[in-house]
Structures are given as C-alpha cells and as structure tokens.
Design a protein around this motif. Structure first.
Motif, PDB file in Angstrom:
ATOM      1  N   ALA A   1      -3.800  -4.146   4.601  1.00 45.27           N
ATOM      2  CA  ALA A   1      -3.450  -4.450   3.223  1.00 45.27           C
ATOM      3  C   ALA A   1      -2.024  -4.986   3.184  1.00 45.27           C
ATOM      4  CB  ALA A   1      -3.574  -3.208   2.346  1.00 45.27           C
ATOM      5  N   ASP A   2      -1.788  -6.013   2.390  1.00 45.22           N
ATOM      6  CA  ASP A   2      -0.460  -6.604   2.281  1.00 45.22           C
ATOM      7  C   ASP A   2       0.525  -5.714   1.521  1.00 45.22           C
ATOM      8  OD1 ASP A   2      -1.095  -8.781   3.734  1.00 45.22           O
ATOM      9  OD2 ASP A   2      -1.254 -10.180   2.058  1.00 45.22           O
ATOM     10  N   GLY A   3       0.004  -4.710   0.839  1.00 46.42           N
ATOM     11  CA  GLY A   3       0.861  -3.835   0.053  1.00 46.42           C
ATOM     12  C   GLY A   3       0.241  -2.460  -0.056  1.00 46.42           C
ATOM     13  N   PRO A   4       0.812  -1.599  -0.906  1.00 49.92           N
ATOM     14  CA  PRO A   4       0.276  -0.245  -1.065  1.00 49.92           C
ATOM     15  C   PRO A   4      -1.120  -0.245  -1.672  1.00 49.92           C
ATOM     16  CG  PRO A   4       1.896  -0.721  -2.766  1.00 49.92           C
ATOM     17  CD  PRO A   4       1.975  -1.855  -1.788  1.00 49.92           C
TER      18      PRO A   4
ATOM     19  N   ASN B   1     -14.302  18.375  -3.512  1.00 50.52           N
ATOM     20  CA  ASN B   1     -13.279  18.954  -2.644  1.00 50.52           C
ATOM     21  C   ASN B   1     -12.143  17.995  -2.341  1.00 50.52           C
ATOM     22  OD1 ASN B   1     -14.683  21.416  -2.399  1.00 50.52           O
ATOM     23  ND2 ASN B   1     -16.011  20.531  -0.829  1.00 50.52           N
ATOM     24  N   GLY B   2     -12.416  16.706  -2.373  1.00 47.85           N
ATOM     25  CA  GLY B   2     -11.359  15.742  -2.070  1.00 47.85           C
ATOM     26  C   GLY B   2     -11.940  14.369  -1.798  1.00 47.85           C
ATOM     27  N   VAL B   3     -11.042  13.407  -1.643  1.00 46.92           N
ATOM     28  CA  VAL B   3     -11.439  12.023  -1.402  1.00 46.92           C
ATOM     29  C   VAL B   3     -10.574  11.430  -0.294  1.00 46.92           C
ATOM     30  CG1 VAL B   3     -11.757   9.729  -2.407  1.00 46.92           C
ATOM     31  CG2 VAL B   3     -12.056  11.757  -3.839  1.00 46.92           C
ATOM     32  N   ALA B   4     -11.197  10.789   0.685  1.00 44.26           N
ATOM     33  CA  ALA B   4     -10.493   9.992   1.690  1.00 44.26           C
ATOM     34  C   ALA B   4     -10.763   8.534   1.375  1.00 44.26           C
ATOM     35  CB  ALA B   4     -10.986  10.338   3.093  1.00 44.26           C
ATOM     36  N   SER B   5      -9.732   7.698   1.356  1.00 44.33           N
ATOM     37  CA  SER B   5      -9.926   6.311   0.934  1.00 44.33           C
ATOM     38  C   SER B   5      -9.128   5.340   1.794  1.00 44.33           C
ATOM     39  CB  SER B   5      -9.514   6.141  -0.532  1.00 44.33           C
ATOM     40  OG  SER B   5      -8.123   6.380  -0.699  1.00 44.33           O
ATOM     41  N   ASP B   6      -9.490   4.073   1.701  1.00 43.44           N
ATOM     42  CA  ASP B   6      -8.800   3.004   2.398  1.00 43.44           C
ATOM     43  C   ASP B   6      -8.927   1.751   1.544  1.00 43.44           C
ATOM     44  OD1 ASP B   6      -7.367   1.821   4.529  1.00 43.44           O
ATOM     45  OD2 ASP B   6      -9.213   0.978   5.334  1.00 43.44           O
ATOM     46  N   CYS B   7      -7.986   0.819   1.699  1.00 42.02           N
ATOM     47  CA  CYS B   7      -8.073  -0.429   0.941  1.00 42.02           C
ATOM     48  C   CYS B   7      -7.675  -1.598   1.817  1.00 42.02           C
ATOM     49  CB  CYS B   7      -7.189  -0.372  -0.315  1.00 42.02           C
ATOM     50  SG  CYS B   7      -5.439  -0.782  -0.039  1.00 42.02           S
ATOM     51  N   ALA B   8      -7.994  -2.803   1.371  1.00 38.30           N
ATOM     52  CA  ALA B   8      -7.615  -4.020   2.075  1.00 38.30           C
ATOM     53  C   ALA B   8      -7.442  -5.139   1.059  1.00 38.30           C
ATOM     54  CB  ALA B   8      -8.671  -4.400   3.111  1.00 38.30           C
TER      55      ALA B   8
ATOM     56  N   ILE C   1      -8.476  -6.567  -4.476  1.00 37.96           N
ATOM     57  CA  ILE C   1      -8.327  -5.361  -3.656  1.00 37.96           C
ATOM     58  C   ILE C   1      -9.706  -4.767  -3.423  1.00 37.96           C
ATOM     59  CG2 ILE C   1      -7.318  -3.054  -3.539  1.00 37.96           C
ATOM     60  CD1 ILE C   1      -5.163  -4.056  -5.504  1.00 37.96           C
ATOM     61  N   GLU C   2     -10.029  -4.521  -2.171  1.00 35.44           N
ATOM     62  CA  GLU C   2     -11.292  -3.844  -1.839  1.00 35.44           C
ATOM     63  C   GLU C   2     -10.982  -2.413  -1.429  1.00 35.44           C
ATOM     64  OE1 GLU C   2     -14.188  -5.894   0.611  1.00 35.44           O
ATOM     65  OE2 GLU C   2     -12.924  -7.696   0.517  1.00 35.44           O
TER      66      GLU C   2
ATOM     67  N   VAL D   1       0.850  -8.753  -7.871  1.00 36.63           N
ATOM     68  CA  VAL D   1       0.244  -7.527  -8.417  1.00 36.63           C
ATOM     69  C   VAL D   1      -0.254  -6.688  -7.246  1.00 36.63           C
ATOM     70  CG1 VAL D   1      -1.513  -6.549  -9.922  1.00 36.63           C
ATOM     71  CG2 VAL D   1      -0.436  -8.725 -10.517  1.00 36.63           C
ATOM     72  N   ALA D   2       0.482  -5.606  -6.941  1.00 44.19           N
ATOM     73  CA  ALA D   2       0.142  -4.763  -5.789  1.00 44.19           C
ATOM     74  C   ALA D   2      -0.864  -3.683  -6.165  1.00 44.19           C
ATOM     75  CB  ALA D   2       1.414  -4.126  -5.231  1.00 44.19           C
ATOM     76  N   GLY D   3      -1.381  -3.029  -5.136  1.00 40.54           N
ATOM     77  CA  GLY D   3      -2.350  -1.960  -5.369  1.00 40.54           C
ATOM     78  C   GLY D   3      -1.781  -0.796  -6.144  1.00 40.54           C
ATOM     79  N   SER D   4      -0.453  -0.611  -6.084  1.00 43.54           N
ATOM     80  CA  SER D   4       0.181   0.491  -6.805  1.00 43.54           C
ATOM     81  C   SER D   4       0.101   0.342  -8.309  1.00 43.54           C
ATOM     82  CB  SER D   4       1.648   0.609  -6.372  1.00 43.54           C
ATOM     83  OG  SER D   4       2.336  -0.625  -6.556  1.00 43.54           O
ATOM     84  N   ASN D   5      -0.358  -0.804  -8.793  1.00 49.12           N
ATOM     85  CA  ASN D   5      -0.552  -1.008 -10.226  1.00 49.12           C
ATOM     86  C   ASN D   5      -1.833  -0.376 -10.732  1.00 49.12           C
ATOM     87  OD1 ASN D   5       1.571  -3.079 -11.427  1.00 49.12           O
ATOM     88  ND2 ASN D   5       1.123  -3.702  -9.309  1.00 49.12           N
ATOM     89  N   PHE D   6      -2.644   0.168  -9.817  1.00 49.82           N
ATOM     90  CA  PHE D   6      -3.947   0.696 -10.207  1.00 49.82           C
ATOM     91  C   PHE D   6      -4.138   2.120  -9.693  1.00 49.82           C
ATOM     92  CE2 PHE D   6      -4.199  -3.869  -9.443  1.00 49.82           C
ATOM     93  CZ  PHE D   6      -4.679  -4.349 -10.660  1.00 49.82           C
ATOM     94  N   GLU D   7      -5.033   2.834 -10.340  1.00 48.90           N
ATOM     95  CA  GLU D   7      -5.493   4.145  -9.889  1.00 48.90           C
ATOM     96  C   GLU D   7      -7.010   4.132  -9.849  1.00 48.90           C
ATOM     97  OE1 GLU D   7      -4.120   7.392 -12.248  1.00 48.90           O
ATOM     98  OE2 GLU D   7      -2.256   7.607 -11.116  1.00 48.90           O
ATOM     99  N   VAL D   8      -7.567   4.898  -8.917  1.00 52.45           N
ATOM    100  CA  VAL D   8      -9.016   5.100  -8.860  1.00 52.45           C
ATOM    101  C   VAL D   8      -9.272   6.590  -9.043  1.00 52.45           C
ATOM    102  CG1 VAL D   8     -11.119   4.854  -7.497  1.00 52.45           C
ATOM    103  CG2 VAL D   8      -9.308   3.119  -7.329  1.00 52.45           C
ATOM    104  N   LEU D   9     -10.035   6.941 -10.047  1.00 46.53           N
ATOM    105  CA  LEU D   9     -10.321   8.324 -10.377  1.00 46.53           C
ATOM    106  C   LEU D   9     -11.775   8.647 -10.081  1.00 46.53           C
ATOM    107  CD1 LEU D   9      -8.521   8.520 -13.842  1.00 46.53           C
ATOM    108  CD2 LEU D   9      -7.578   9.045 -11.587  1.00 46.53           C
ATOM    109  N   VAL D  10     -12.019   9.893  -9.681  1.00 49.73           N
ATOM    110  CA  VAL D  10     -13.379  10.367  -9.369  1.00 49.73           C
ATOM    111  C   VAL D  10     -13.624  11.654 -10.136  1.00 49.73           C
ATOM    112  CG1 VAL D  10     -14.934  11.137  -7.529  1.00 49.73           C
ATOM    113  CG2 VAL D  10     -13.244   9.344  -7.065  1.00 49.73           C
TER     114      VAL D  10
END
Length: 222
Positions: free
Chosen positions: A65-68, A101-108, A115-116, A187-196
């Motif tokens: 990923a080019d950014g966070p 219990n929790g979430v493990a994630s990755d992005c690219a 952002i995927e 626009v970096a990934g830090s501009n977004f949140e993913v909630l579960v």
C-alpha cells in the motif's frame, strides 16, 4: 458503492511386593504424560488459531500500500449478540449468543487507485438452553465510513453455524474485495474506517452499552 462490497469472504499398572515403592514414581510419570498430552493439545490449538489469524492467509498480504490502511475495528455496541426466549433476560432462557473476538485485516492501493481491503473475522458463537435447533444463521455487517463517521457503504452477510451438539463453537471467516474509491492520490487510507458488527436489535444495543456479559446456565445432556 454497496455493490462493491462482496463476501468471498475455525496407564500403566504393576503388582507385587515392590508396588508400594514404585507407585509414587508411576503417579509422577502418569502426571508427566498427562501434562505432555495437554501441552501438545494446547500447542495444537494455538497453532490452529495462529494459522487462522496469520496475516499471510490474506490475499492482499503480499501487495504493498502506498499509504496507511483504513482503521478496522469491531463496533462495541454491536460486538455481542444475545437472544432470549420471550425476551426474558436470563441464562435459562437464552437461545443464541455470539461475540466478535477480533479482526485481522490488510489493504493495498497505489496512485489514485481504489483501496482494496481483505479481512478475517473471528467469532465465538453459543447455543443456549432454549435454542430451538442445532443450527443457526447469524447475521453481521461490514461498513465503510469516512473521517466524519458518515457511512459510505454497508453490506450484510449471513454466517450459518452447525453446533453438532456442542454449546459453543469458534469460527473464523473471510471477507474480501472491499473496495473504497478515492477522489485522488492524496486521499490516504487513514481517511476511512471499516467497522464490523452483528445485526443487533435496539435491546441488544442497550445490553451491550451497559457492558453486560452472558454466561450459559449448566444444562444436563439429553
């Protein structure tokens, strides 16, 4: 945007005159064997859990990923699921329970490409005394929000579970191909949140906000 969220996305015995002298050593040996077996069993469980949660299992893990990445978390008020027969909030009246219990994630992402995101979500699910069957389908959701917490997209998923006579089961499931378009490369990934979270009722939300915890009542096998 919602259509871009897709699910693809667990003895020994001796006899004779010397027995009295040998028994303490036998007990010690048996205890060591039990401890070793338990240790091996625990190690096997830990290895299985680590394998389920290992980042390399995520399809995007080898991409850069080019950014966070967006911050991925479980929404507290939707992290637990408690369903009771006749709306009686008692362990003896529980039908189905669940906890994320929790979430493990990755992005690219790179340049101005979308952002995927891929993730693995861990669940602990329970069958209460008043459960009408041995199977249940839990419903949960994944939502994407922006920095101002406005929901940009939300997708619901079904999680069918068979308990096989057990009271609780642990499940790890994948969700892949979460795609977040960006207006530009700045626009970096830090501009977004993913909630579960679970698909919960207002009563369940209140239950969770109060910090209540549920414990099964002991039930005699049928």
């Amino acid at each position: 945007m919602s259509s871009k969220l897709r699910a693809l996305l667990i003895g020994l015995s001796l006899a004779g005159v010397a027995s009295a002298a040998i028994l303490p050593d036998l007990a010690s040996a048996q205890n060591r064997d039990r401890d070793r077996d338990q240790s091996e069993d625990d190690a096997s469980k830990r290895a299985k859990k680590e394998e389920e949660w290992e980042q390399k299992d995520l399809r995007l893990a080898k991409r850069r990923a080019d950014g966070p990445c967006p911050y991925v978390k479980v929404l507290y008020e939707a992290a637990r699921y408690h369903e009771f027969a006749d709306n009686k909030e008692a362990s003896s009246d529980a039908t189905w329970t669940g906890q994320i219990n929790g979430v493990a994630s990755d992005c690219a992402y790179k340049g101005d490409e979308p952002i995927e995101i891929a993730m693995i979500i861990g669940f602990s699910l329970g069958k209460g005394p008043k459960a009408p069957a041995d199977t249940n389908t839990y419903r949960y959701w994944v939502a994407v929000t922006d920095r101002d917490k406005a929901v940009l997209a939300k997708e619901y998923f079904d999680l069918p579970v068979r308990f096989n006579g057990q009271q609780t089961v642990d499940v790890a499931t994948r969700v892949e191909n979460i795609v977040i378009p960006r207006a530009s490369s700045t626009v970096a990934g830090s501009n977004f949140e993913v909630l579960v979270g679970f698909d919960v009722t207002p009563q369940m939300v209140d239950f969770n906000r109060q910090g209540k915890r549920f414990r099964f009542a002991k039930v005699k096998p049928q």
